[in-house]
Scaffold this motif. Structure first.
Motif, short mmCIF file in Angstrom:
data_model
loop_
_atom_site.label_atom_id
_atom_site.label_comp_id
_atom_site.label_asym_id
_atom_site.label_seq_id
_atom_site.Cartn_x
_atom_site.Cartn_y
_atom_site.Cartn_z
N GLY A 145 61.18 79.38 48.76
CA GLY A 145 62.26 79.59 49.71
C GLY A 145 63.28 80.62 49.28
N ASN A 155 57.92 81.50 54.77
CA ASN A 155 58.14 80.19 54.17
C ASN A 155 58.17 79.15 55.29
OD1 ASN A 155 60.43 77.99 53.47
ND2 ASN A 155 59.29 78.53 51.62
N THR A 178 61.48 77.26 56.01
CA THR A 178 62.44 78.13 56.69
C THR A 178 62.15 78.16 58.19
OG1 THR A 178 62.72 79.52 54.73
CG2 THR A 178 63.36 80.47 56.84
#
Length: 328
Positions: free
Chosen positions: A79, A239, A242
């Motif tokens: 992340g 990601n 995310t």
């Protein structure tokens, strides 16, 4: 009392306005120049999301300006990086299954890869990525070909005894099994190696053949056409946490942008192959064609070299290889 309420209301409105003006920003990293097709893919996603007006901004960091090329996958999984355009085989050390995305003879042509990314093979790869908190936004493969300094290279017999540079370990294994001697180097060094007699032949991407002006050193070029041996999977990854943390509107905007970018990627990959042919023709280099029989002959050698090594070194490798080979 009324004055205090008015001040409080004005402050609240100002705070809301400031929050609305500050769109969430995602960081997208890649290794290529701003003229490269992979940067254009990233730009399409960023511009389409911006146009959707969903308070989401994608900031692109090109030309290795944020992370080194082979050091992007790990921060993506943690992340620290939101998005990247990355040859997935770069992360083959972390996930050996990814080495299958740069494997000779696995992808036959551009239309074949578009079927491959919509198959159980890619579903399995995406399950592995999800375990690393990574997901695919845009699928994309780029093709490549062969170049010979003194002869044309189409079938396995053509590389016997030649000092050859291959793009990727699996290709080195296959070419060595066909009788070539292998010299490893980045594509940026092929030109000087041919100029000084270190190399007789090379295998690299269509765009690299042109950008490094290899037409100045080669007698014959075998480009990707109806069949090609070299394809490298280079998706736009994100990601997963995310993505999951975005609003429904933001996710929808990203998904729509990705679909547009993927269609562009496929068409531009085909154009890159055609453009390389024109560049080499203009330079007076002979153009050779790989036949279906050539392709199958290479694949037979790959089965006893590259494929064999992959299966031996990768847990569940045979099942994954079978899924890929099952896509017609």
């Amino acid at each position: 009392m009324l004055k205090r309420q008015i001040i409080g209301t004005v402050t609240a409105v100002a705070t809301l306005a400031l929050g609305a003006a500050q769109a969430e920003e995602l960081k997208l990293s890649h290794q290529w120049s701003t003229s490269d097709v992979r940067h254009k893919v990233a730009e399409i996603v960023a511009s389409e999301v911006a146009a959707a007006n969903v308070d989401l901004e994608i900031k692109i960091y090109p030309s290795k300006s944020l992370f080194k090329p082979r050091e992007q996958y790990t921060p993506l999984t943690r992340g620290r990086l939101d998005m990247t355009v990355l040859p997935l085989s770069y992360a083959g050390g972390q996930q050996p299954a990814y080495n299958l995305t740069l494997m000779p003879g696995l992808v036959k042509n551009h239309d074949h890869w578009s079927r491959l990314v919509d198959s159980p093979f890619m579903t399995k790869l995406e399950e592995i990525m999800a375990g690393d908190d990574v997901m695919v936004l845009v699928h994309g493969y780029l093709a490549g070909g062969f170049g010979g300094k003194d002869r044309c290279i189409t079938g396995p017999g053509d590389v016997k005894g030649l000092q050859t540079r291959a793009a990727g370990k699996a290709f080195e294994q296959m070419l060595a099994a066909a009788g070539a001697s292998i010299t490893s180097m980045p594509s940026s060094e092929i030109y000087s190696a041919m100029q000084t007699g270190v190399l007789d032949a090379a295998n690299t991407s269509s765009s690299s053949f042109v950008s490094y002006r290899l037409y100045e050193q080669l007698k014959c070029y075998t480009p990707a056409s109806e069949v090609a041996l070299w394809f490298m999977y280079q998706p736009l990854l994100m990601n997963k946490s995310t993505f999951d943390g975005l609003s429904g509107e933001q996710q929808a905007a990203l998904t729509a942008a990705a679909a547009k970018a993927q269609a562009y990627y496929l068409e531009e990959a085909k154009k890159a192959d055609a453009a390389s042919v024109e560049a080499f023709k203009k330079a007076g280099v002979e153009i050779a064609s790989m036949t279906e029989a050539d392709f199958l002959a290479w694949r037979e050698i790959a089965k006893t070299s590259s494929y064999k090594a992959f299966v031996e070194q990768t847990p569940g490798g045979q099942a994954l290889l079978d899924l890929a080979l099952a896509v017609d």
